[in-house]
Design a protein around this motif. Structure first.
Motif, PDB file in Angstrom:
ATOM      1  N   LEU A 164      30.480  32.450  40.588  1.00  0.00           N
ATOM      2  CA  LEU A 164      31.918  32.264  40.810  1.00  0.00           C
ATOM      3  C   LEU A 164      32.717  33.333  40.062  1.00  0.00           C
ATOM      4  CD1 LEU A 164      33.863  30.150  42.190  1.00  0.00           C
ATOM      5  CD2 LEU A 164      34.299  29.379  39.902  1.00  0.00           C
ATOM      6  N   GLY A 165      32.289  33.649  38.857  1.00  0.00           N
ATOM      7  CA  GLY A 165      32.982  34.693  38.108  1.00  0.00           C
ATOM      8  C   GLY A 165      32.838  36.047  38.767  1.00  0.00           C
ATOM      9  N   ALA A 166      31.635  36.338  39.268  1.00  0.00           N
ATOM     10  CA  ALA A 166      31.442  37.611  39.961  1.00  0.00           C
ATOM     11  C   ALA A 166      32.269  37.659  41.241  1.00  0.00           C
ATOM     12  CB  ALA A 166      29.960  37.807  40.260  1.00  0.00           C
ATOM     13  N   GLY A 167      32.333  36.537  41.928  1.00  0.00           N
ATOM     14  CA  GLY A 167      33.147  36.497  43.140  1.00  0.00           C
ATOM     15  C   GLY A 167      34.622  36.680  42.853  1.00  0.00           C
ATOM     16  N   LEU A 168      35.085  36.038  41.800  1.00  0.00           N
ATOM     17  CA  LEU A 168      36.497  36.205  41.430  1.00  0.00           C
ATOM     18  C   LEU A 168      36.774  37.641  41.008  1.00  0.00           C
ATOM     19  CD1 LEU A 168      37.567  33.032  39.457  1.00  0.00           C
ATOM     20  CD2 LEU A 168      38.533  33.924  41.542  1.00  0.00           C
ATOM     21  N   ALA A 169      35.815  38.237  40.289  1.00  0.00           N
ATOM     22  CA  ALA A 169      36.010  39.619  39.861  1.00  0.00           C
ATOM     23  C   ALA A 169      36.035  40.556  41.056  1.00  0.00           C
ATOM     24  CB  ALA A 169      34.904  40.019  38.891  1.00  0.00           C
ATOM     25  N   CYS A 170      35.183  40.289  42.046  1.00  0.00           N
ATOM     26  CA  CYS A 170      35.230  41.104  43.253  1.00  0.00           C
ATOM     27  C   CYS A 170      36.524  40.856  44.011  1.00  0.00           C
ATOM     28  CB  CYS A 170      34.038  40.781  44.150  1.00  0.00           C
ATOM     29  SG  CYS A 170      32.510  41.451  43.546  1.00  0.00           S
ATOM     30  N   HIS A 171      36.981  39.614  43.993  1.00  0.00           N
ATOM     31  CA  HIS A 171      38.222  39.301  44.683  1.00  0.00           C
ATOM     32  C   HIS A 171      39.403  40.013  44.029  1.00  0.00           C
ATOM     33  CE1 HIS A 171      40.790  36.856  47.250  1.00  0.00           C
ATOM     34  NE2 HIS A 171      41.580  36.716  46.218  1.00  0.00           N
ATOM     35  N   ALA A 172      39.373  40.105  42.711  1.00  0.00           N
ATOM     36  CA  ALA A 172      40.449  40.793  42.000  1.00  0.00           C
ATOM     37  C   ALA A 172      40.219  42.295  41.933  1.00  0.00           C
ATOM     38  CB  ALA A 172      40.569  40.229  40.599  1.00  0.00           C
ATOM     39  N   ARG A 173      39.144  42.749  42.531  1.00  0.00           N
ATOM     40  CA  ARG A 173      38.796  44.172  42.573  1.00  0.00           C
ATOM     41  C   ARG A 173      38.650  44.748  41.182  1.00  0.00           C
ATOM     42  NH1 ARG A 173      39.068  45.952  47.542  1.00  0.00           N
ATOM     43  NH2 ARG A 173      39.895  44.446  49.017  1.00  0.00           N
ATOM     44  N   CYS A 174      37.914  44.043  40.362  1.00  0.00           N
ATOM     45  CA  CYS A 174      37.633  44.577  39.032  1.00  0.00           C
ATOM     46  C   CYS A 174      36.614  45.698  39.096  1.00  0.00           C
ATOM     47  CB  CYS A 174      37.092  43.463  38.131  1.00  0.00           C
ATOM     48  SG  CYS A 174      38.328  42.285  37.650  1.00  0.00           S
ATOM     49  N   PHE A 175      35.817  45.707  40.138  1.00  0.00           N
ATOM     50  CA  PHE A 175      34.760  46.714  40.221  1.00  0.00           C
ATOM     51  C   PHE A 175      35.122  47.820  41.202  1.00  0.00           C
ATOM     52  CE2 PHE A 175      32.200  42.719  39.512  1.00  0.00           C
ATOM     53  CZ  PHE A 175      32.215  42.893  38.150  1.00  0.00           C
ATOM     54  N   SER A 176      36.369  47.935  41.547  1.00  0.00           N
ATOM     55  CA  SER A 176      36.716  48.887  42.604  1.00  0.00           C
ATOM     56  C   SER A 176      36.537  50.325  42.153  1.00  0.00           C
ATOM     57  CB  SER A 176      38.155  48.662  43.039  1.00  0.00           C
ATOM     58  OG  SER A 176      38.995  48.855  41.926  1.00  0.00           O
TER      59      SER A 176
ATOM     60  N   ALA B  33      40.845  36.795  36.353  1.00  0.00           N
ATOM     61  CA  ALA B  33      42.088  36.024  36.322  1.00  0.00           C
ATOM     62  C   ALA B  33      43.211  36.831  35.695  1.00  0.00           C
ATOM     63  CB  ALA B  33      41.863  34.738  35.536  1.00  0.00           C
ATOM     64  N   VAL B  34      42.898  37.532  34.612  1.00  0.00           N
ATOM     65  CA  VAL B  34      43.935  38.355  33.981  1.00  0.00           C
ATOM     66  C   VAL B  34      44.380  39.455  34.934  1.00  0.00           C
ATOM     67  CG1 VAL B  34      44.314  39.979  32.118  1.00  0.00           C
ATOM     68  CG2 VAL B  34      43.224  37.823  31.645  1.00  0.00           C
ATOM     69  N   ARG B  35      43.423  40.015  35.639  1.00  0.00           N
ATOM     70  CA  ARG B  35      43.772  41.082  36.570  1.00  0.00           C
ATOM     71  C   ARG B  35      44.620  40.554  37.730  1.00  0.00           C
ATOM     72  NH1 ARG B  35      41.892  46.369  37.922  1.00  0.00           N
ATOM     73  NH2 ARG B  35      42.006  46.669  40.161  1.00  0.00           N
ATOM     74  N   LEU B  36      44.248  39.397  38.215  1.00  0.00           N
ATOM     75  CA  LEU B  36      45.042  38.803  39.303  1.00  0.00           C
ATOM     76  C   LEU B  36      46.465  38.511  38.839  1.00  0.00           C
ATOM     77  CD1 LEU B  36      42.682  36.207  41.003  1.00  0.00           C
ATOM     78  CD2 LEU B  36      43.490  38.336  41.937  1.00  0.00           C
ATOM     79  N   SER B  37      46.572  37.971  37.628  1.00  0.00           N
ATOM     80  CA  SER B  37      47.915  37.582  37.192  1.00  0.00           C
ATOM     81  C   SER B  37      48.761  38.798  36.873  1.00  0.00           C
ATOM     82  CB  SER B  37      47.829  36.658  35.984  1.00  0.00           C
ATOM     83  OG  SER B  37      47.302  37.341  34.893  1.00  0.00           O
ATOM     84  N   ARG B  39      48.360  41.770  38.340  1.00  0.00           N
ATOM     85  CA  ARG B  39      48.530  42.579  39.536  1.00  0.00           C
ATOM     86  C   ARG B  39      49.501  41.927  40.514  1.00  0.00           C
ATOM     87  NH1 ARG B  39      45.449  46.640  42.173  1.00  0.00           N
ATOM     88  NH2 ARG B  39      45.371  46.262  44.407  1.00  0.00           N
ATOM     89  N   HIS B  40      49.310  40.647  40.688  1.00  0.00           N
ATOM     90  CA  HIS B  40      50.143  39.960  41.664  1.00  0.00           C
ATOM     91  C   HIS B  40      51.230  39.117  41.017  1.00  0.00           C
ATOM     92  CE1 HIS B  40      47.190  41.171  44.593  1.00  0.00           C
ATOM     93  NE2 HIS B  40      46.245  40.597  43.886  1.00  0.00           N
ATOM     94  N   GLY B  41      51.205  39.058  39.704  1.00  0.00           N
ATOM     95  CA  GLY B  41      52.188  38.211  39.045  1.00  0.00           C
ATOM     96  C   GLY B  41      52.029  36.738  39.364  1.00  0.00           C
ATOM     97  N   SER B  42      50.800  36.297  39.594  1.00  0.00           N
ATOM     98  CA  SER B  42      50.613  34.916  40.026  1.00  0.00           C
ATOM     99  C   SER B  42      50.362  34.019  38.830  1.00  0.00           C
ATOM    100  CB  SER B  42      49.437  34.823  40.994  1.00  0.00           C
ATOM    101  OG  SER B  42      48.239  34.632  40.299  1.00  0.00           O
ATOM    102  N   TRP B  43      50.972  32.844  38.869  1.00  0.00           N
ATOM    103  CA  TRP B  43      50.761  31.913  37.769  1.00  0.00           C
ATOM    104  C   TRP B  43      49.396  31.271  37.854  1.00  0.00           C
ATOM    105  CZ3 TRP B  43      49.988  26.932  39.425  1.00  0.00           C
ATOM    106  CH2 TRP B  43      50.445  26.633  40.711  1.00  0.00           C
ATOM    107  N   GLY B  44      48.812  31.283  39.051  1.00  0.00           N
ATOM    108  CA  GLY B  44      47.462  30.741  39.185  1.00  0.00           C
ATOM    109  C   GLY B  44      46.454  31.534  38.380  1.00  0.00           C
ATOM    110  N   GLY B  45      46.627  32.843  38.360  1.00  0.00           N
ATOM    111  CA  GLY B  45      45.726  33.669  37.570  1.00  0.00           C
ATOM    112  C   GLY B  45      45.831  33.351  36.089  1.00  0.00           C
ATOM    113  N   THR B  46      47.052  33.109  35.636  1.00  0.00           N
ATOM    114  CA  THR B  46      47.243  32.736  34.234  1.00  0.00           C
ATOM    115  C   THR B  46      46.560  31.412  33.923  1.00  0.00           C
ATOM    116  OG1 THR B  46      49.379  33.787  34.466  1.00  0.00           O
ATOM    117  CG2 THR B  46      48.987  32.556  32.474  1.00  0.00           C
ATOM    118  N   MET B  47      46.645  30.484  34.876  1.00  0.00           N
ATOM    119  CA  MET B  47      46.008  29.183  34.621  1.00  0.00           C
ATOM    120  C   MET B  47      44.504  29.309  34.635  1.00  0.00           C
ATOM    121  SD  MET B  47      48.450  26.566  36.583  1.00  0.00           S
ATOM    122  CE  MET B  47      47.672  25.183  35.835  1.00  0.00           C
ATOM    123  N   ILE B  48      43.976  30.149  35.503  1.00  0.00           N
ATOM    124  CA  ILE B  48      42.524  30.359  35.497  1.00  0.00           C
ATOM    125  C   ILE B  48      42.103  30.957  34.160  1.00  0.00           C
ATOM    126  CG2 ILE B  48      40.617  31.554  36.597  1.00  0.00           C
ATOM    127  CD1 ILE B  48      42.109  31.512  39.159  1.00  0.00           C
ATOM    128  N   ALA B  49      42.899  31.906  33.672  1.00  0.00           N
ATOM    129  CA  ALA B  49      42.552  32.531  32.394  1.00  0.00           C
ATOM    130  C   ALA B  49      42.571  31.508  31.261  1.00  0.00           C
ATOM    131  CB  ALA B  49      43.522  33.668  32.100  1.00  0.00           C
TER     132      ALA B  49
END
Lengths: 197, 132
Positions: A164-176, B33-37, B39-49
């Motif tokens: 799940l963490g790897a999937g989320l990281a790919c979703h957030a493009r951490c490895f782009s 999660a930090v990257r999502l929050s 990048r997109h300014g989403s509060w969901g990413g903050t909650m995941i973090a």
């Protein structure tokens, strides 16, 4: 773990013994010495649900009675917690499924594999272990069945989080920067706070 | 019953490899999660973090307790401290999982434009990234 069990019985992996001690509304917790634990075959802290990690009877200054008032009220809802886990597992799988629709194919596979594994772990294995149907244990005297359930539980929970963490990281493009995937067909990013152009 | 299988000893009885996998996965989830929050300014990413931080703290507590909580320390903190120690782990585990699940839901809603940050009470400045 064995060194730990020597003086401190009842704290299992995943800390599910701490809640065992609070179930059934018992004010007086089990007063057992280490010899009784040994007599139960090494996995006594699973066999005995009221096992509380009190050192032997000779310890002075440490009461063996833990009153219910000392337990935080949220933790006291022991019977609610498996239901809560099952709900969270279902929600996790559903929301990961929703999240997969806006991600690439391999990201979706990673996410769904992780979510399904975690859903299995939180929705099936942990409540079953809570109910005492399965007794995962890696204590030195554990039987093959206990060891196998321990292996299944550890594998499912940890690999689930990894996927799940790897999937989320790919979703957030951490490895782009490392592996740029093929130019995806996703629509461009859209800020919901700004009106559509 | 003798265990001569080295893989069984390392992977299951000691649990090192799989626990490391869990730690790495939680770390990746937190990073994402930090990257999502940001990048997109989403509060969901903050909650995941936040949830990932809680889960990591609970894991650290579970792994460190055998080495920290000695018999002498148990006598010092007493039953109340002991109950608090158990309770902290349980609270962190439950709330961490809740925050992760809620954050995934919230991030999806945020990306679909169905919510605003904290009900529109605050406005997170958008950070423009170069390209997608």
């Amino acid at each position: 773990m064995q060194k730990f069990l020597d003086g401190w019985v009842g704290w299992g992996r995943g800390a599910r013994d701490g809640q065992k001690m609070m179930c059934k509304g018992s004010d007086t917790l089990h007063k057992s010495s280490l010899t009784e634990v040994g007599a139960e075959g090494g996995a006594g802290h699973y066999a005995n649900p009221y096992h509380f990690p009190v050192a032997g009877r000779g310890v002075r200054g440490f009461g063996k009675t833990v009153h219910a008032m000392m337990i935080p009220p949220v933790i006291g809802m022991v019977s609610v917690r498996p239901v809560f886990w099952i709900l969270m597992a279902i929600c996790l799988v559903l929301f990961a499924w929703r999240l997969c629709r806006s991600s690439g194919p391999w990201t979706a596979r990673l996410l769904m594999a992780g979510a399904v594994l975690l859903g299995l772990g939180y929705g099936v294995l942990l409540p079953l272990a809570e109910a005492g149907v399965i007794r995962p244990s890696s204590a030195p005297g554990a039987t093959d069945s206990q060891l196998a359930w321990q292996a299944v539980r550890t594998l499912v929970m940890n690999v689930g989080w990894l996927l799940l963490g790897a999937g989320l990281a790919c979703h957030a493009r951490c490895f782009s920067a490392v592996c740029q995937s093929t130019p995806n067909a996703l629509p461009p990013r859209h800020d919901p706070r700004e009106p559509a152009a | 019953m003798t265990h001569e299988n080295l893989l069984l000893e390392i992977a299951i009885r000691n649990g090192l490899l799989l626990d490391a996998a869990g730690f790495v996965g939680l770390g990746l989830a937190g990073l994402a999660a930090v990257r999502l929050s940001t990048r997109h300014g989403s509060w969901g990413g903050t909650m995941i973090a936040l949830g990932v931080i809680g889960l990591l703290a609970a894991r650290m507590q579970v792994f460190l307790t055998p080495h920290v909580l000695t018999r002498e320390l148990v006598q010092v903190i007493g039953p109340a401290g002991l109950a608090l120690s158990f309770g902290t782990t349980q609270i962190l585990l439950c709330f961490g999982l809740t925050l992760v699940v809620w954050g995934i839901w919230g991030h999806h809603r945020w990306m679909n434009g169905e919510t605003k940050a904290f009900g529109g009470a605050i406005r997170i400045p958008r950070r423009r990234a170069s390209g997608r």
